[in-house]
Design a protein around this motif. Sequence first.
Motif, PDB file in Angstrom:
ATOM      1  N   UNK A  50       0.647  -1.251  -0.050  1.00 22.61           N
ATOM      2  CA  UNK A  50      -0.001  -0.006   0.030  1.00 22.61           C
ATOM      3  C   UNK A  50       0.910   1.270  -0.037  1.00 22.61           C
ATOM      4  N   UNK A  51       2.174   1.198  -0.117  1.00 22.28           N
ATOM      5  CA  UNK A  51       2.984   2.371  -0.031  1.00 22.28           C
ATOM      6  C   UNK A  51       2.614   3.580  -0.887  1.00 22.28           C
ATOM      7  N   UNK A  52       2.923   3.073  -2.164  1.00 25.17           N
ATOM      8  CA  UNK A  52       2.697   4.267  -3.444  1.00 25.17           C
ATOM      9  C   UNK A  52       1.234   4.589  -3.379  1.00 25.17           C
ATOM     10  N   UNK A  53       0.188   3.772  -3.223  1.00 20.31           N
ATOM     11  CA  UNK A  53      -1.112   4.324  -3.303  1.00 20.31           C
ATOM     12  C   UNK A  53      -1.520   5.138  -2.035  1.00 20.31           C
ATOM     13  N   UNK A  54      -0.507   4.885  -1.009  1.00 20.11           N
ATOM     14  CA  UNK A  54      -0.728   5.812   0.134  1.00 20.11           C
ATOM     15  C   UNK A  54      -0.073   7.129   0.151  1.00 20.11           C
ATOM     16  N   UNK A  55       1.150   7.162  -0.627  1.00 20.50           N
ATOM     17  CA  UNK A  55       1.608   8.385  -0.806  1.00 20.50           C
ATOM     18  C   UNK A  55       0.841   9.292  -1.660  1.00 20.50           C
ATOM     19  N   UNK A  56       0.298   8.602  -2.708  1.00 18.26           N
ATOM     20  CA  UNK A  56      -0.757   9.512  -3.736  1.00 18.26           C
ATOM     21  C   UNK A  56      -2.036  10.088  -2.883  1.00 18.26           C
ATOM     22  N   UNK A  57      -2.596   9.106  -1.710  1.00 13.47           N
ATOM     23  CA  UNK A  57      -3.635   9.771  -1.134  1.00 13.47           C
ATOM     24  C   UNK A  57      -3.290  11.033  -0.139  1.00 13.47           C
ATOM     25  N   UNK A  58      -1.972  10.628   0.359  1.00 11.21           N
ATOM     26  CA  UNK A  58      -1.328  11.894   1.150  1.00 11.21           C
ATOM     27  C   UNK A  58      -1.072  12.999   0.316  1.00 11.21           C
ATOM     28  N   UNK A  59      -0.703  12.732  -0.893  1.00 10.86           N
ATOM     29  CA  UNK A  59      -0.493  13.956  -1.687  1.00 10.86           C
ATOM     30  C   UNK A  59      -1.847  14.564  -2.307  1.00 10.86           C
ATOM     31  N   UNK A  60      -2.871  14.004  -2.200  1.00  8.66           N
ATOM     32  CA  UNK A  60      -4.062  14.515  -2.804  1.00  8.66           C
ATOM     33  C   UNK A  60      -4.676  15.044  -1.737  1.00  8.66           C
ATOM     34  N   UNK A  61      -4.499  14.860  -0.362  1.00  6.73           N
ATOM     35  CA  UNK A  61      -4.947  15.594   0.742  1.00  6.73           C
ATOM     36  C   UNK A  61      -4.164  16.799   0.835  1.00  6.73           C
ATOM     37  N   UNK A  62      -2.579  16.879   0.772  1.00  5.14           N
ATOM     38  CA  UNK A  62      -2.131  18.143   0.467  1.00  5.14           C
ATOM     39  C   UNK A  62      -2.577  19.056  -0.480  1.00  5.14           C
ATOM     40  N   UNK A  63      -2.884  18.472  -1.473  1.00  3.24           N
ATOM     41  CA  UNK A  63      -3.390  19.398  -2.774  1.00  3.24           C
ATOM     42  C   UNK A  63      -4.752  20.134  -2.299  1.00  3.24           C
ATOM     43  N   UNK A  64      -5.645  19.252  -1.662  1.00  4.30           N
ATOM     44  CA  UNK A  64      -7.161  19.804  -1.165  1.00  4.30           C
ATOM     45  C   UNK A  64      -6.814  20.733  -0.160  1.00  4.30           C
ATOM     46  N   UNK A  65      -5.853  20.608   0.725  1.00  7.00           N
ATOM     47  CA  UNK A  65      -5.576  21.587   1.956  1.00  7.00           C
ATOM     48  C   UNK A  65      -4.853  22.913   1.231  1.00  7.00           C
ATOM     49  N   UNK A  66      -4.612  23.005   0.063  1.00  7.25           N
ATOM     50  CA  UNK A  66      -3.619  24.190  -0.372  1.00  7.25           C
ATOM     51  C   UNK A  66      -2.102  24.068  -0.001  1.00  7.25           C
ATOM     52  N   UNK A  67      -1.762  22.973   0.571  1.00  8.27           N
ATOM     53  CA  UNK A  67      -0.302  23.228   1.002  1.00  8.27           C
ATOM     54  C   UNK A  67       0.616  22.650  -0.222  1.00  8.27           C
ATOM     55  N   UNK A  68       1.976  23.161  -0.072  1.00  5.92           N
ATOM     56  CA  UNK A  68       3.016  22.660  -1.092  1.00  5.92           C
ATOM     57  C   UNK A  68       3.626  21.445  -0.708  1.00  5.92           C
ATOM     58  N   UNK A  69       4.031  20.577  -1.694  1.00  8.09           N
ATOM     59  CA  UNK A  69       4.596  19.421  -1.494  1.00  8.09           C
ATOM     60  C   UNK A  69       5.661  19.474  -0.515  1.00  8.09           C
ATOM     61  N   UNK A  70       6.573  20.302  -0.303  1.00  2.37           N
ATOM     62  CA  UNK A  70       7.708  20.440   0.502  1.00  2.37           C
ATOM     63  C   UNK A  70       7.073  20.737   1.905  1.00  2.37           C
ATOM     64  N   UNK A  71       5.976  21.435   2.130  1.00  2.00           N
ATOM     65  CA  UNK A  71       5.391  21.778   3.364  1.00  2.00           C
ATOM     66  C   UNK A  71       4.991  20.203   4.136  1.00  2.00           C
ATOM     67  N   UNK A  72       4.500  19.378   3.390  1.00  3.33           N
ATOM     68  CA  UNK A  72       4.177  18.037   3.670  1.00  3.33           C
ATOM     69  C   UNK A  72       5.295  17.234   4.152  1.00  3.33           C
ATOM     70  N   UNK A  73       6.148  17.115   3.127  1.00  6.53           N
ATOM     71  CA  UNK A  73       7.428  16.175   3.540  1.00  6.53           C
ATOM     72  C   UNK A  73       8.405  16.641   4.059  1.00  6.53           C
ATOM     73  N   UNK A  74       8.864  17.992   4.018  1.00 10.52           N
ATOM     74  CA  UNK A  74      10.147  18.407   4.091  1.00 10.52           C
ATOM     75  C   UNK A  74      11.096  18.428   3.098  1.00 10.52           C
ATOM     76  N   UNK A  75      12.291  19.172   3.162  1.00 10.42           N
ATOM     77  CA  UNK A  75      13.079  19.323   2.130  1.00 10.42           C
ATOM     78  C   UNK A  75      13.964  18.255   1.907  1.00 10.42           C
ATOM     79  N   UNK A  76      14.150  17.351   2.792  1.00 12.75           N
ATOM     80  CA  UNK A  76      14.830  16.027   2.372  1.00 12.75           C
ATOM     81  C   UNK A  76      13.922  15.102   2.087  1.00 12.75           C
TER      82      UNK A  76
END
Length: 108
Positions: A50-76
């Motif tokens: 479930x890792x890759x689909x889970x990442x897409x779910x996480x990213x879709x949630x970030x997009x929906x909340x208006x956050x940038x990808x690096x805000x979600x996961x950090x710089x590294x």
Amino acid sequence: MGIQDIIEGKKQWRAHKARVKALPPDYQIVYKEMEKYFFKVGPVDLPDGPLLPGIVDFFEGGVASGRGVLELIGNDVAAFCDDLIKDSPTYADVYQESISGEPGAAGK
């Protein structure tokens, strides 16, 4: 594994990739880098897990909340990936066990 299983797996993978393409460009870039990293050193159960689909779910949630990808996961990105798979056996673990000749030696 029969032909139907292969066909179903391809359908699921194409649907997954379509979800990735629907993400904003910055999310797509980070996802593709994460995917490369995971396919190189990632967990053994990556294709079926479930890792890759889970990442897409996480990213879709970030997009929906208006956050940038690096805000979600950090710089590294690599550190984020390592944290996701820290408790999963990786291909590197399997390789270490194969050259040591002792099952479970990689976990010591």
